[in-house]
Structures are given as structure tokens and as C-alpha cells.
Design a protein around this motif. Structure first.
Motif, mmCIF file in Angstrom:
data_model
loop_
_atom_site.group_PDB
_atom_site.id
_atom_site.type_symbol
_atom_site.label_atom_id
_atom_site.label_comp_id
_atom_site.label_asym_id
_atom_site.label_seq_id
_atom_site.Cartn_x
_atom_site.Cartn_y
_atom_site.Cartn_z
ATOM 1 N N GLY A 625 0.847 -1.188 0.000
ATOM 2 C CA GLY A 625 0.000 0.000 0.000
ATOM 3 C C GLY A 625 0.881 1.235 0.000
ATOM 4 N N ARG A 626 0.819 2.037 -1.066
ATOM 5 C CA ARG A 626 1.825 3.090 -1.249
ATOM 6 C C ARG A 626 1.631 4.280 -0.312
ATOM 7 N N HIS A 627 0.422 4.473 0.219
ATOM 8 C CA HIS A 627 0.149 5.670 1.003
ATOM 9 C C HIS A 627 -0.350 5.283 2.399
ATOM 10 N N LEU A 628 -0.209 6.226 3.342
ATOM 11 C CA LEU A 628 -0.644 5.985 4.717
ATOM 12 C C LEU A 628 -1.253 7.254 5.286
ATOM 13 N N LEU A 629 -2.413 7.095 5.928
ATOM 14 C CA LEU A 629 -3.043 8.162 6.694
ATOM 15 C C LEU A 629 -2.941 7.812 8.177
ATOM 16 N N ILE A 630 -2.395 8.719 8.983
ATOM 17 C CA ILE A 630 -2.364 8.562 10.441
ATOM 18 C C ILE A 630 -3.369 9.559 11.002
ATOM 19 N N SER A 631 -4.409 9.060 11.626
ATOM 20 C CA SER A 631 -5.516 9.911 12.050
ATOM 21 C C SER A 631 -5.826 9.676 13.518
ATOM 22 N N LEU A 656 13.810 10.169 -2.339
ATOM 23 C CA LEU A 656 13.660 11.594 -2.083
ATOM 24 C C LEU A 656 12.583 11.776 -1.023
ATOM 25 N N ILE A 657 12.803 12.657 -0.051
ATOM 26 C CA ILE A 657 11.848 12.857 1.035
ATOM 27 C C ILE A 657 11.652 14.350 1.248
ATOM 28 N N ASN A 658 10.401 14.760 1.356
ATOM 29 C CA ASN A 658 10.074 16.134 1.738
ATOM 30 C C ASN A 658 8.959 16.099 2.773
ATOM 31 N N THR A 659 8.910 17.144 3.585
ATOM 32 C CA THR A 659 7.901 17.237 4.634
ATOM 33 C C THR A 659 7.169 18.564 4.526
ATOM 34 N N LEU A 660 5.848 18.501 4.577
ATOM 35 C CA LEU A 660 5.011 19.697 4.630
ATOM 36 C C LEU A 660 4.442 19.844 6.026
ATOM 37 N N GLU A 661 4.341 21.064 6.478
ATOM 38 C CA GLU A 661 3.760 21.342 7.787
ATOM 39 C C GLU A 661 2.445 22.072 7.579
ATOM 40 N N GLY A 662 1.350 21.514 8.075
ATOM 41 C CA GLY A 662 0.061 22.195 8.007
ATOM 42 C C GLY A 662 -0.316 22.590 6.603
ATOM 43 N N ASN A 663 -0.356 23.909 6.382
ATOM 44 C CA ASN A 663 -0.774 24.429 5.077
ATOM 45 C C ASN A 663 0.397 24.974 4.278
ATOM 46 N N ARG A 714 2.526 16.803 7.851
ATOM 47 C CA ARG A 714 2.320 16.802 9.301
ATOM 48 C C ARG A 714 1.218 17.796 9.663
ATOM 49 N N ASN A 715 0.268 17.346 10.476
ATOM 50 C CA ASN A 715 -0.834 18.191 10.956
ATOM 51 C C ASN A 715 -1.600 18.819 9.785
ATOM 52 N N VAL A 743 2.385 10.264 3.013
ATOM 53 C CA VAL A 743 2.173 9.890 4.409
ATOM 54 C C VAL A 743 1.612 11.123 5.119
ATOM 55 N N VAL A 744 0.355 11.042 5.539
ATOM 56 C CA VAL A 744 -0.367 12.208 6.048
ATOM 57 C C VAL A 744 -0.771 11.984 7.493
#
Length: 815
Positions: A625-631, A656-663, A714-715, A743-744
């Protein structure tokens, strides 16, 4: 287990793996921390039937330890296994891919025809072994092994250990099976056939089986989550036995090493007894021409020439012939012709017989249609559909043993989905996704050749891998309109829900060998049909009566090599003359991806804890499963989980890895810049990585063996007015992004709050969800959690769900 064995795996699987003499098998320690062994293999003067009683989790753990301890100690030259249960293989997770497995019967009911055949199959094997022992002039399997140890040049004759789970409930439901199994337990050890029977606690035991027992393990009810067994052997009783353990994430790589090293167990022949009644008169002796005319000559004229057929327009009907009837007339398989509408088909029978039929079909099709008209994909859950692959120029995919290689299995299912989606998308208007693709990226040809998918599912659909049946069913439902035809190949057709869904879609069927009457009725509509010899088969098309025929002889090795060489040469000429450069690129790229592609640098099965009920490891698998939601609500551990997964991916892959914060923003256009400083530079960088990921995936095809890209969010806070991820949604499905992972982490959707389109897109993309804090939420509804899993979750616990499966997890992550 590895600690108790106290030997490096390299040494365990070294040169003497093939030659170790039988000795006791290590299974754990007792209350005094003394190592406990069971003498499973050696006969001596005692009995060798093993019994295990207790709760399922404890029984399964001991069975798993026994199997892996034996497999680590002996190669398939010395020990092989037969796994039998009617719970869909639940007790044998992670063991079915061992090279030691000679057969596995994982049905979902006790009245399965496979269960009915089991005693006959085992008795046939026992008699075969008896003949080998007589030829070697020894009395027992132990004597045979001793002769090998003393230097006699004898072929390997491995022990066959039959592990029958839920034995007593099976005997209670199937009284007809008790007597033959007991007889095999009595006679089998002399020929090296040994039994281990596992049953629930307090099951009644047959007196005859009790007399044959060599060792017995009993697990009482567990206390404080820890359970100990008492083990009674003929020499000693051990109290407080603690079973040695080895987790899946440790054992899976070792099993793969065993498979690569070899050898592999020979499969037991699943065939029924020949008919006692003589063949009817309409099955007259075959004409002299039939045995002498192989399938290539049958489809290529008197000199075996196929070029004229290849040069004919695609609209002109073909009649690929696969055999002869009793009068010597060629039997053509009209459903393989494009004019038939590409109905799906089925070949049923014992392994050698159905492989013979599939080879005839493949060679007949290759001799009558060029690769510009038809391409073929072969996939075997166990053995290859052809037995040994044939290097036809039509082949775009060819793999076997997929059930024992989860990553390869997922690759095959992605191949099917992406091919269907690609064909469905042809001619569609450009979308946002197309704007992201490199303008010089290769596109599929405007009119792709039709695709025949030949899938051998071995014994039957594996209940432990429902995605296999669902994926093939989706292909059968969508394929005809898109030029995709399915040919299923199987040992049996059971009376199950999955087969009930398939049967109306399989419009032509071939019985390749004698089947039990109930199965013949299901497959051909007649319960009693004679099979004169091993090359007799029956063809059923539409509403016609089953037609008996003899499968055409196979070409000699030299004739086949000559055909393959001429076919490749002809294809090159045809491509040049017809200007089919795009087709050539497609075939070359596909074969390179699926046959010669380099192994990616990945470690995408990440442990997050253990199953609350069984203690088995729980993994987040970004390959399946390529994607993951953590809720979950704030404070439920979402952030720590995200950080842990980020660290594991960064440590164990080259992604390659990137991270987004909020909006945080994403700059989708290359020229989109802002003078706002660091945040805008970061937005541009993330957008560039996303575009590169999509372009790379398009260049490398559906398999996506280019560099993986992970975007951690993240968030997540969604606003319908300004959603930075809105343009990402079309990339989440299977058509694009085999190497794109999202990954959300976000709070659970509260009552009255509008639904987040990203969460809905993740569900449609078959993503996993990990719920923390509570399962009383909209996300739990979306993933279909059952009512018994609903409610508040203790701190440190979660529920992982995907594809209709749910697991309660005690989260355990390194700090």
C-alpha cells in the motif's frame, strides 16, 4: 530461535545444509532454561506422530517454530512439508514460500474437493517412496538415510512432514478421512512420511491416534498474557516449555535466501485415479497424423511456416488449433480470435496436464498472430503457467512463485491495473496530470495490441491473499472492452464465493485431466466424462456440449528454437516495414522493466508494533500500500509515528523525502517563484521533486523502478479555498506514481466537519489508515471498520486498516 541455534545463518545455510544427518529439532526452553528438542525425523523404536493442543495463537507459534527450525537445519533434500488446513492458511503465514513446501492445501471448508483428494495424493506418494526403498534394497527411510551417510550414491529422498491444522474438527466433519489418515500415520514413517496434528484445546482424540503418538504438546489457558506448554515425549516430560520465536521481518529475508540458494521440493502430483470404465466408442483410436504433427506445424502449414498468418490483416479471422478430435479434425480455439469478442477462459486439471494445454494455446497463438496484434503476460502464483517459460517475442511479463514473493505479487497486480488504466485513458483529453509529464516522455501506441493474461493460481484462489482474486476479477470485468483477455489456470474449481463470481465471466473452459464429478459438473456441466489417456481434454465453448480432443504434440527442442529465432527476425522486419517504432519501444521497455530491471534500494516494510492478540509483528508495508493516513486526536502519538516512519525511510532507502507542515505551499510550476524568502524556496523545491517523480515514473513505466519519492504531511489542515495538495490527488491512483508515497498525519474528522478530499482520495487509492486515540470517527466509517473495533483506544494502541483487513496494534517504536 536464532539465539538458541547459536549458529550464524550463513553457516546454517552453508554447504552441509544439504547433507546433515537427521537429529533432534530445537523448539524452545523449559522452566529451568534448558534447551528442549523433539526427535521428529528419526524413527528408532518409537512412534513419530506429533500432537499439539491449545489455543490457536499458541499452536501456531509452536508449528511455526518447528517448521523454521527444521528448515534452517535441513535443505529440501532432507526435509519437505505439506501444509493442510481449512481456515485459509491462517496458521501458515510466512511459511508457504519456503522452498521445502511440496504441497499446501488451504481451503475454506471441510468439504473441499482438495480435502477429498488429500489421502489419495499422500498414499500415492507413500507407494512411490516404497518402490524407491525396494529398489535401493533397504527396508525403511531411516535405513536409506543411513546408507547415504555411509557413502552410498543414492538420490535424495527427503522426509515429508504433513502438518494438519484443526485436525480433530476436520475428522469430526469428515468421518471418511479419519481412517485413511490414521492408516498413513501407521504406515507412512517407514517411507519417511510423518504427521503433526494440531487441534483446539479439549478436542477428543481418536484412540488409534493416541497409540501412535511419539510426542505431545499441551497449552493450557494463558495467564497474564504468557502461556507455557507441557511437552511429553517417550523419554521425558518438560513442564513450562517456552516456545522459541522468530519474527516475520527476520524470517522473510532468510526464507528468500533459501529460495535463491536452492534446491526446491518436488511438488506432489495432484491427480485423481483413472476411470474404471472403458472409454466409449466415440473416442476412437487417433489418426496416425495426430501424434506426428506438433502444435507449431499444425498452425503453420505443411512446412511449419507462420509468416503468412503474421502478414494477414488483424481484422482477418485466425483459427489457432490446439489439438485433434477423434476423427482427426483440427480443434481450433475460436475464443482466441479477435472477432470472438475476447471472452475469458479457464483451464482446469492437474499441473502437468494444464501446463501442456497452456503451452499448446501459447504456441498456437504465437504461430497465428504477430506481436503487433497480441501480447502475452504469464503469471504463476506457484509454478509458471507454461512449466518452463518460453521466450516468445509476444511476452511482456513472465514470473512465477508470486505467492511466495509479496513484492513481485504486488508488482504483477500493479501491472494489471496500470495496463487497464492506460488503455482506458487513451484518447482522453489532456488533464492536469498530462501537463506535469515531460513532453518527450514515451506514450503507448494509439492502438495497442490486445493482451492475453495467463494466470496460474495453482490449487485455487488463496484466501490469505484476497487481492489476487479481486485483481483478476477486476481485469475480467473491465478487460474485454479494453482489448484484454484473461485465461485462468487452476488445479480445481471449488464451491466458493470467489469462484461463484468468476464462473459467469469464464465463457470457454478446458478440462485438461480427470476431475471429481462435482468439479466436472461445475466446469463443464457434466459430472461423468471419460479421459482415455493423459492427452485427452474437453473443450466447452458457450452453450455447446463438451467436446473431447487430444492436445497437440509439442515441437521438438530444435523445432521450437528455430521458430523462436525466425519469429524474432520476422518481428524486426515487420517493425521496420510497418514503422511501428512505438510498439517496439513499448515491448522493449516492458521487457526491460519486468525481466532486467535493477533491484531498487528499498526497505519499505517498517515495524510499528505487535498485534494486540497474538504478539505477531505488525508492519507498515509501503510496497503493498503506497500511502498511509495517520488519524487521531492531539496527543495520541501521531507526530511521533510520523517522525519514526520518516527516520526509517531516510535510513533504509535512497528515496527523495520532503515534509510539509500544516498548510505549507507547493510551487507546481517551474517558473513560479516569490520573493518571500525561505518558505517559497522550499515550496519550489518540493514542487520540483514532485514533477521529477512523475516524469521518472512515466519514463520507466508502471513498475516504477526509478527513485522513490515520499511526501510527509504533518498536521494536515484542509481549507476548501486554498488546498496546496489539491493538484496531487490525481497522482495517488494506480495509473501514476508506483514510486510516489504520501504519508499524512491529521486530526480525525469531527461530526459536521466537511470531508477532506485528500482523505477520500487516499481511501480510493487503497491506502492504509492507522487510527490512534479513538475509532469512533468518520475515517473508521470510510475504511469500513467493524463495530467490535469501535471505541476509545488506550494510549499506545492503534488500529491499522487496509483493503478490508484490520489489526489491533500495540505500538512499539524505538525512541
Amino acid at each position: 530461535l536464532l539465539d538458541l541455534l547459536d549458529t550464524p545463518v550463513d553457516e546454517l545455510l552453508g554447504d552441509d545444509w544439504d547433507h546433515r544427518p537427521p537429529h533432534p529439532t530445537l523448539i524452545g526452553v523449559d522452566g529451568n532454561d534448558e534447551t528442549v528438542w523433539i526427535d521428529i525425523l528419526r524413527h528408532g523404536t518409537g512412534n513419530r506422530l506429533g500432537l499439539i493442543f491449545g489455543p490457536r495463537a499458541d499452536r501456531d507459534a509452536l508449528l511455526r517454530t518447528i517448521v523454521l527450525s527444521l528448515a534452517l537445519t535441513y535443505s529440501p533434500s532432507t526435509v519437505t512439508f505439506s501444509f493442510v488446513d481449512f481456515s485459509g492458511g491462517a496458521s501458515f503465514v510466512g511459511l508457504g514460500s519456503l522452498p521445502h513446501v511440496a504441497t499446501a492445501v488451504h481451503t475454506t471448508s471441510t468439504d473441499s474437493s482438495l480435502m477429498s483428494q488429500l489421502p489419495w495424493v499422500l498414499e500415492t506418494e507413500r507407494r512411490r517412496r516404497e518402490t524407491i526403498l525396494q529398489a535401493a534394497e533397504v527396508a525403511t527411510w531411516d535405513d536409506y538415510q543411513a546408507a547415504i551417510a555411509n557413502g552410498r550414491s543414492l538420490d535424495p529422498l527427503p522426509a515429508l512432514i504433513v502438518i494438519l491444522d484443526n485436525a480433530e474438527p476436520l475428522f469430526e466433519a469428515r468421518h471418511d478421512m479419519l481412517e485413511p489418515i490414521v492408516s498413513l500415520c501407521e504406515a507412512g514413517p517407514a517411507q519417511g512420511i510423518l504427521f503433526i496434528l494440531s487441534s483446539p484445546e479439549a478436542s477428543p482424540l481418536s484412540p488409534r491416534l493416541a497409540q501412535l503418538t511419539g510426542w505431545r504438546a499441551d497449552f493450557p489457558a494463558a495467564e497474564d498474557g504468557v502461556n507455557f506448554a507441557s511437552l511429553r515425549t517417550e523419554q521425558k516430560t518438560h513442564f513450562s516449555l517456552r516456545t522459541a520465536r522468530i519474527s516475520l521481518d527476520v524470517s522473510d529475508p532468510i526464507v528468500e535466501r533459501m529460495r535463491q540458494r536452492g534446491p526446491r521440493a518436488s511438488r506432489l502430483p495432484w491427480r485423481t485415479e483413472p476411470p474404471t470404465s472403458p472409454a466409449p466408442t466415440h473416442m476412437a483410436p487417433r489418426p496416425d497424423i495426430a501424434p506426428e504433427t506438433d502444435v507449431l506445424r499444425l498452425n503453420g502449414g505443411p512446412n511449419g511456416r507462420f509468416e503468412e498468418s503474421w502478414d494477414r490483416p488483424a481484422s482477418e479471422p485466425r483459427e489457432p488449433a490446439i489439438g485433434y478430435d477423434a476423427d482427426g479434425n483440427a480443434v481450433s480455439l475460436h475464443p482466441l480470435d479477435l472477432s470472438s469478442g475476447l471472452p475469458h477462459g479457464l483451464v482446469v486439471g492437474e499441473t502437468a496436464a494444464r501446463q501442456r494445454v497452456v503451452r499448446a494455446i501459447a504456441l498456437a497463438l504465437a504461430a497465428t498472430s504477430s506481436p503487433s496484434e497480441v501480447i502475452i503476460a504469464f503469471a504463476g502464483l506457484g509454478e509458471h503457467p507454461l512449466g518452463d517459460p518460453i521466450a516468445l517475442p509476444h511476452v511482456v511479463y513472465s514470473e512465477d512463485e508470486l505467492l511466495g514473493r509479496p513484492e513481485k505479487l504486488q508488482e504483477f497486480l500493479r501491472f494489471l491495473t496500470d495496463e487497464l488504466d492506460a488503455r482506458a485513458a487513451e484518447g482522453a483529453p489532456e488533464s492536469m496530470v498530462e501537463e506535469l509529464l515531460s513532453p518527450d516522455a514515451p506514450r503507448p501506441p494509439v492502438s495497442p495490441p490486445r493482451l492475453l493474461v495467463v494466470a496460474d493460481i495453482s490449487l485455487t484462489f488463496p484466501s490469505s491473499r484476497r487481492e489476487v482474486g479481486e485483481g483478476l476479477l477486476a481485469l475480467a470485468q473491465r478487460g474485454k472492452a479494453l482489448g484484454v483477455q484473461l485465461l485462468l489456470s487452476s488445479t480445481s474449481v471449488e464451491n466458493t464465493t470467489m469462484w461463484d463470481r468468476f464462473r459467469p465471466l469464464l465463457e470457454w473452459r478446458i478440462a485438461a485431466s480427470l476431475l471429481p464429478p462435482a468439479e466436472l459438473q461445475r466446469v463443464l456441466g457434466q459430472a461423468n466424462l471419460p479421459f482415455a489417456d493423459e492427452r485427452t481434454a474437453y473443450l466447452l465453448v458457450g452453450g455447446e456440449a463438451p467436446r473431447p480432443f487430444m492436445v497437440a504434440a509439442e515441437p521438438s527442442a530444435s523445432a521450437l528454437d528455430d521458430f523462436l529465432e525466425r519469429a524474432r527476425t520476422r518481428l524486426e522486419l515487420q517493425l521496420r516495414n510497418d514503422g511501428l517504432a512505438e510498439l517496439r519501444a513499448r515491448l522493449s521497455d516492458t521487457m526491460a522493466e519486468y525481466e532486467e530491471r535493477p533491484e531498487p534500494v528499498v526497505h519499505t516494510r517498517i515495524p510499528i508494533g505487535v498485534e494486540a492478540d497474538t504478539g505477531e509483528p505488525v508492519l507498515v508495508d509501503f510496497t503493498a500500500g503506497r500511502h498511509l493516513l495517520i488519524s487521531g486526536p492531539p496527543g495520541s502519538g501521531r507526530t511521533r509515528l510520523l517522525q519514526y516512519l520518516h527516520r526509517e525511510i531516510e535510513t533504509h532507502t535512497d528515496a527523495l523525502i520532503n515534509t510539509l507542515e500544516g498548510n505549507d505551499r507547493i510551487s507546481w510550476e517551474p517558473e513560479e517563484t516569490d520573493s518571500g524568502g525561505g518558505d517559497d524556496s522550499r515550496a519550489v523545491e518540493i514542487g520540483r521533486h514532485l514533477r521529477e517523480a512523475v516524469q521518472g515514473l512515466n519514463r520507466h513505466g508502471a513498475a516504477g523502478w526509478g527513485r522513490e519519492f515520499y511526501l510527509f504531511v504533518r498536521n494536515r489542515r484542509w481549507s476548501p479555498k486554498d488546498d496546496p495538495l489539491s493538484r496531487l490527488l490525481p497522482l495517488l491512483g494506480p495509473r501514476f506514481g508506483a514510486g510516489l508515497h504520501l504519508v499524512v498525519s491529521r486530526s480525525q474528522t469531527s461530526e459536521g466537519e466537511p470531508a477532506d478530499p485528500l482523505v477520500q482520495a487516499l481511501r480510493l487509492a487503497d491506502a492504509s489508515v492507522l487510527l490512534t486515540g479513538s475509532t469512533d470517527c468518520w475515517e473508521a466509517d470510510l475504511w469500513g471498520l467493524p463495530s467490535d473495533l469501535r471505541g476509545p483506544l488506550p494510549q499506545g494502541y492503534g488500529v491499522l486498516a487496509r483493503s478490508g483487513r484490520w489489526r489491533s496494534v500495540r505500538l512499539q517504536m524505538p525512541t
